[in-house]
Design an enzyme around this catalytic site. Structure first.
Site, short mmCIF file in Angstrom:
data_model
loop_
_atom_site.label_atom_id
_atom_site.label_comp_id
_atom_site.label_asym_id
_atom_site.label_seq_id
_atom_site.Cartn_x
_atom_site.Cartn_y
_atom_site.Cartn_z
N ARG A 183 28.83 9.68 41.76
CA ARG A 183 30.15 9.53 41.04
C ARG A 183 30.60 8.04 40.90
NH1 ARG A 183 31.27 14.24 43.73
NH2 ARG A 183 31.08 16.08 42.59
N LYS A 191 29.95 -1.73 28.84
CA LYS A 191 29.21 -0.59 28.27
C LYS A 191 27.85 -0.55 29.27
CE LYS A 191 29.67 -1.42 23.72
NZ LYS A 191 29.31 -1.19 22.25
N GLU A 194 22.50 -13.88 19.02
CA GLU A 194 24.28 -13.37 19.44
C GLU A 194 24.95 -14.59 19.72
OE1 GLU A 194 24.83 -10.15 19.31
OE2 GLU A 194 22.91 -9.51 19.27
N LYS A 210 33.19 -13.11 23.82
CA LYS A 210 33.29 -11.60 24.14
C LYS A 210 34.34 -11.49 24.95
CE LYS A 210 30.58 -7.80 25.13
NZ LYS A 210 29.28 -7.16 24.96
N GLU A 238 36.61 -0.21 22.95
CA GLU A 238 36.08 -0.38 21.53
C GLU A 238 36.77 0.72 20.49
OE1 GLU A 238 31.77 0.52 21.27
OE2 GLU A 238 31.68 -1.01 19.91
N ARG A 286 37.04 -4.81 18.65
CA ARG A 286 35.67 -5.07 19.58
C ARG A 286 34.86 -4.99 18.25
NH1 ARG A 286 34.60 -3.31 25.45
NH2 ARG A 286 32.30 -3.54 25.62
N ASN A 324 30.36 -6.52 15.76
CA ASN A 324 29.18 -5.91 14.99
C ASN A 324 28.76 -6.78 13.78
OD1 ASN A 324 29.04 -3.85 16.80
ND2 ASN A 324 30.52 -2.35 15.65
N HIS A 374 25.59 -6.28 11.77
CA HIS A 374 25.15 -4.85 12.10
C HIS A 374 24.68 -4.15 11.18
CE1 HIS A 374 25.81 -4.86 16.89
NE2 HIS A 374 25.29 -6.29 16.40
N HIS A 380 21.51 -3.29 11.69
CA HIS A 380 20.93 -1.85 12.29
C HIS A 380 19.89 -1.08 11.48
CE1 HIS A 380 23.87 -1.26 15.74
NE2 HIS A 380 23.12 -1.91 16.11
N HIS A 421 16.41 -6.95 17.66
CA HIS A 421 17.56 -6.60 17.39
C HIS A 421 18.26 -8.07 17.10
CE1 HIS A 421 21.71 -5.13 17.64
NE2 HIS A 421 22.20 -6.19 18.20
N1 LIG Z 1 25.70 -3.03 27.19
C1 LIG Z 1 26.17 -3.87 26.08
O1 LIG Z 1 27.17 -4.35 25.70
C2 LIG Z 1 24.68 -4.36 25.16
C3 LIG Z 1 25.09 -5.39 24.45
C4 LIG Z 1 23.99 -5.91 23.56
C5 LIG Z 1 22.84 -5.36 23.78
N2 LIG Z 1 22.71 -4.29 24.69
C6 LIG Z 1 21.51 -3.70 24.98
O2 LIG Z 1 20.53 -4.69 25.55
C7 LIG Z 1 18.86 -4.49 25.38
C8 LIG Z 1 18.23 -5.65 24.94
O3 LIG Z 1 18.47 -6.62 25.89
P1 LIG Z 1 17.26 -7.79 25.96
O4 LIG Z 1 17.40 -8.33 24.72
O5 LIG Z 1 17.85 -8.65 27.25
O6 LIG Z 1 16.03 -6.98 26.28
P2 LIG Z 1 15.14 -6.73 27.63
O7 LIG Z 1 16.06 -6.20 28.63
O8 LIG Z 1 14.16 -5.60 27.28
O9 LIG Z 1 14.48 -8.29 27.96
C9 LIG Z 1 13.40 -8.87 26.98
C10 LIG Z 1 12.05 -9.05 27.79
O10 LIG Z 1 12.31 -10.22 28.61
C11 LIG Z 1 11.82 -9.92 30.04
N3 LIG Z 1 12.57 -10.85 30.77
C12 LIG Z 1 14.06 -10.68 31.25
N4 LIG Z 1 14.40 -11.83 31.82
C13 LIG Z 1 13.52 -12.63 32.01
C14 LIG Z 1 13.23 -13.92 32.52
N5 LIG Z 1 13.99 -14.39 32.93
N6 LIG Z 1 11.73 -14.28 32.44
C15 LIG Z 1 10.83 -13.80 31.78
N7 LIG Z 1 11.06 -12.64 31.25
C16 LIG Z 1 12.18 -11.89 31.41
C17 LIG Z 1 12.26 -8.50 30.13
O11 LIG Z 1 11.37 -7.91 31.13
C18 LIG Z 1 11.65 -7.79 28.90
O12 LIG Z 1 10.40 -7.84 28.75
C19 LIG Z 1 18.91 -3.20 24.28
O13 LIG Z 1 18.75 -2.11 24.75
C20 LIG Z 1 20.82 -3.23 23.74
O14 LIG Z 1 20.93 -1.89 23.37
C21 LIG Z 1 23.69 -3.70 25.39
#
Ligand SMILES: NC(=O)c1ccc[n+]([C@@H]2O[C@H](COP(=O)([O-])OP(=O)(O)OC[C@H]3O[C@@H](n4cnc5c(N)ncnc54)[C@H](O)[C@@H]3O)[C@@H](O)[C@H]2O)c1
Length: 543
Positions: free
Chosen positions: A295, A317, A359, A406, A416, A420, A424, A427, A431, A443
């Site tokens: 929990r 999130k 971003e 942010k 949200e 917030r 987007n 997007h 998207h 993305h």
């Molecule tokens: N929670 C939120 O508010 C929020 C906001 C934006 C995006 N997201 C989510 O984030 C995700 C995308 O995240 P991302 O772009 O970080 O992708 P990711 O986590 O897949 O990382 C990208 C790649 O880089 C590698 N990697 C990470 N750090 C590294 C480093 N320092 N050196 C070498 N390789 C490294 C990872 O293993 C992966 O292969 C999506 O699922 C999206 O929905 C969430």
């Protein structure tokens, strides 16, 4: 400019290190004990003897509050000054506080060697039969207070210069508080901060001896888990590594279940902590696991991609994808701490850095004109984000300025429900394109095209100057991000956009950038306007 405050037990070198740091930073130095002696016009042993310890502590407290309301100082405190939580809070709020540490034997050795060879005689608290035992007792009594200070430096075996160099680095760290309905957490941004995560975790509430599940993946773990484990262990925590597979396709409930099993095998209980070490995928999955395991257990976010640093790690999130769509199951889970070390971006592939940059540019457009201008000037220089060319301090500052945008927004709208939505930006089209490409378009790349589309819509509607659309397109392209739609037909894009879960009511919802630093939400965008913009961007055919 923040103060730099050096504290710690007697004999850990506060004064010598403080002086050296002040010299390195060319800032005024205040030795609190000397200042108190000056004001009381007598040495500290006499204050203790004639007025009592309480009177001394009152003088110390007044001085702590006075100094913490000033800026740009290097301060060495007395050893007990920050044991008082009010003094500590005041100093932490106004500066980067570093606690120097070393073992009791080393302290006794250093104190004995002080002055004419009996420095202990000058220490009122050590005027007892057994100074060694008293040192141990005082250290134990103050342990909790010292561990509430985020930055810890073990001085054992280090010269004053070596310790000063470490403190100088910490002096450049930026700390951004994030307020949310349940309280507040800190985001620390600092080049080299990864090695100090243990102390920062303790200061954020991870209890002594606590189990910490480090969640990472086979790409990130070999690079950084060992460093994190070492720092956690040095802070008297019990870390153990957990692994999840790499990639968005593993952002699933099955991966969360796999983490639960590893948490149980590692004896993580309700007082435990999950530390996410990775990109946004790791953060979202580990965060959701932390929100739901027993929990809910404490969560620490250590983002290692640019996207996760400036966006995903902050705001609470968390979640996973379902076969029906992205991010369809999840929870709001506020972290106890976010620690960002831009140095880890040196191993991140360039394509991934570019995605985070989309971003960052987005945050610049929404609310950080200075950051936007800096990204225009430095376009294409990926090292300016990781500090690979020795400008780690500026790299951290750039990331912090994207984060502030942010943070402002999530503080105003934690769940949200309103503002917030401006996050987007890009997007509506982005998207749609992501889905159409079956997610082969990343993305950040999709958001890049989407931002250009939104800017052009704003221009067509007379809500932005044409020069703004050109400016945005130019900076995105200069960073190697796509700004055109090359392979899709108009009707496909419309259909993909209509599927967007962010669709509200009858019309599509747009975040329109009007200028750098100014965006608005619009639902009155006419289909003809969108059609013409998509065509302009290279979409083929008719709607
Ligand atoms: N929670 C939120 O508010 C929020 C906001 C934006 C995006 N997201 C989510 O984030 C995700 C995308 O995240 P991302 O772009 O970080 O992708 P990711 O986590 O897949 O990382 C990208 C790649 O880089 C590698 N990697 C990470 N750090 C590294 C480093 N320092 N050196 C070498 N390789 C490294 C990872 O293993 C992966 O292969 C999506 O699922 C999206 O929905 C969430």
């Amino acid at each position: 400019m923040n103060n730099v405050v050096v504290t710690g037990f007697m004999g850990t070198g506060k004064t010598a290190v403080g002086e050296a740091v002040a010299e390195l930073l060319r800032r005024p130095f205040v030795d609190m004990d000397l200042e108190i002696e000056k004001r009381a016009q007598k040495p500290i042993p006499r204050i203790f003897a004639e007025d009592g310890e309480e009177a001394f502590r009152a003088l110390e407290s007044d001085l702590c509050h006075e100094l913490s309301s000033q800026e740009g100082l290097v301060i060495a405190t007395g050893g007990g000054a920050l044991v008082n939580p009010d003094n500590r809070q005041a100093m932490i709020a106004g500066g980067n506080v570093v606690c120097l540490d070393c073992g009791p034997d080393e302290i006794l050795r250093r104190l004995t060697a002080e002055g004419d060879g009996d420095g202990i005689a000058e220490r009122p608290l050590l005027q007892v039969d057994d100074p060694a035992a008293e040192i141990e007792r005082l250290l134990a009594a103050r342990g909790e207070a010292y561990s509430a200070i985020p930055w810890q430096v073990d001085t054992t075996g280090l010269s004053v210069e070596e310790v000063a160099a470490r403190v100088e680095r910490i002096a450049s760290f930026l700390t951004l508080p994030v307020r949310h309905p349940g309280g507040q957490y800190l985001v620390h941004v600092g080049h080299g901060a990864l090695e100090l995560v243990g102390g920062a975790g303790r200061a954020a509430g991870v209890p002594e001896g606590g189990r910490v599940a480090i969640v990472s993946n086979p790409v990130v773990a070999p690079l950084y888990v060992e460093r994190v484990e070492k720092s956690l262990a040095a802070a008297a925590l019990q870390p153990f590594a957990c692994s999840m597979p790499d990639g968005e396709e593993h952002k699933t409930l099955a991966t969360v279940a796999g983490l639960y099993e590893q948490f149980l095998a590692g004896d993580l209980d309700r007082s435990g902590t999950v530390l996410s070490l990775g990109g946004g995928v790791t953060g979202d999955v580990a965060g959701f696991a932390a929100a739901s395991f027993m929990r809910g257990v404490r969560l620490v976010q250590v983002p290692t991609t640019l996207l996760a640093m400036v966006d995903a790690s902050v705001g609470g999130k968390t979640g996973v994808d379902l076969p029906q769509g992205k991010n369809l199951a999840g929870a709001f889970k506020q972290p106890a701490l976010v620690l960002v070390d831009p140095a880890v971006l040196q191993t991140l592939p360039a394509d991934e850095i570019r995605c985070g940059l989309a971003e960052m540019i987005k945050h610049g457009v929404i609310g950080a004109p200075d950051l936007f201008a800096e990204l225009e000037r430095g376009a294409g220089d990926l090292a300016m984000l990781s500090g690979a060319h020795g400008d780690g301090v500026q790299a951290a500052a750039r990331i912090a300025s994207a984060l502030r945008v942010k943070i402002d927004i999530v503080e105003e709208d934690p769940f949200e429900q309103g503002r917030r939505a401006v996050l987007n930006l890009g997007h509506t089209v982005g998207h749609g394109l992501e889905r159409l490409s079956d997610f082969s378009l990343r993305h950040g790349e999709a958001v890049s095209i989407g931002m250009v589309a939104a800017a052009l819509v704003a221009v067509e509607m007379g809500r932005a100057e044409p020069s703004f659309g050109d400016r945005l397109r130019t900076v995105l392209a200069a960073w190697g991000l796509p700004v055109e739609i090359l392979s899709y037909r108009m009707d496909q894009i419309w259909e993909a956009m209509a599927h967007d879960k962010k669709r509200q009511g009858r019309g599509l919802r747009w975040v329109l950038p009007r200028a750098v630093g100014e965006v608005e939400i619009a639902e009155d965008v006419l289909p003809d306007t969108v059609g013409s913009v998509l065509q302009h961007l290279g979409a083929k055919g008719e709607r």
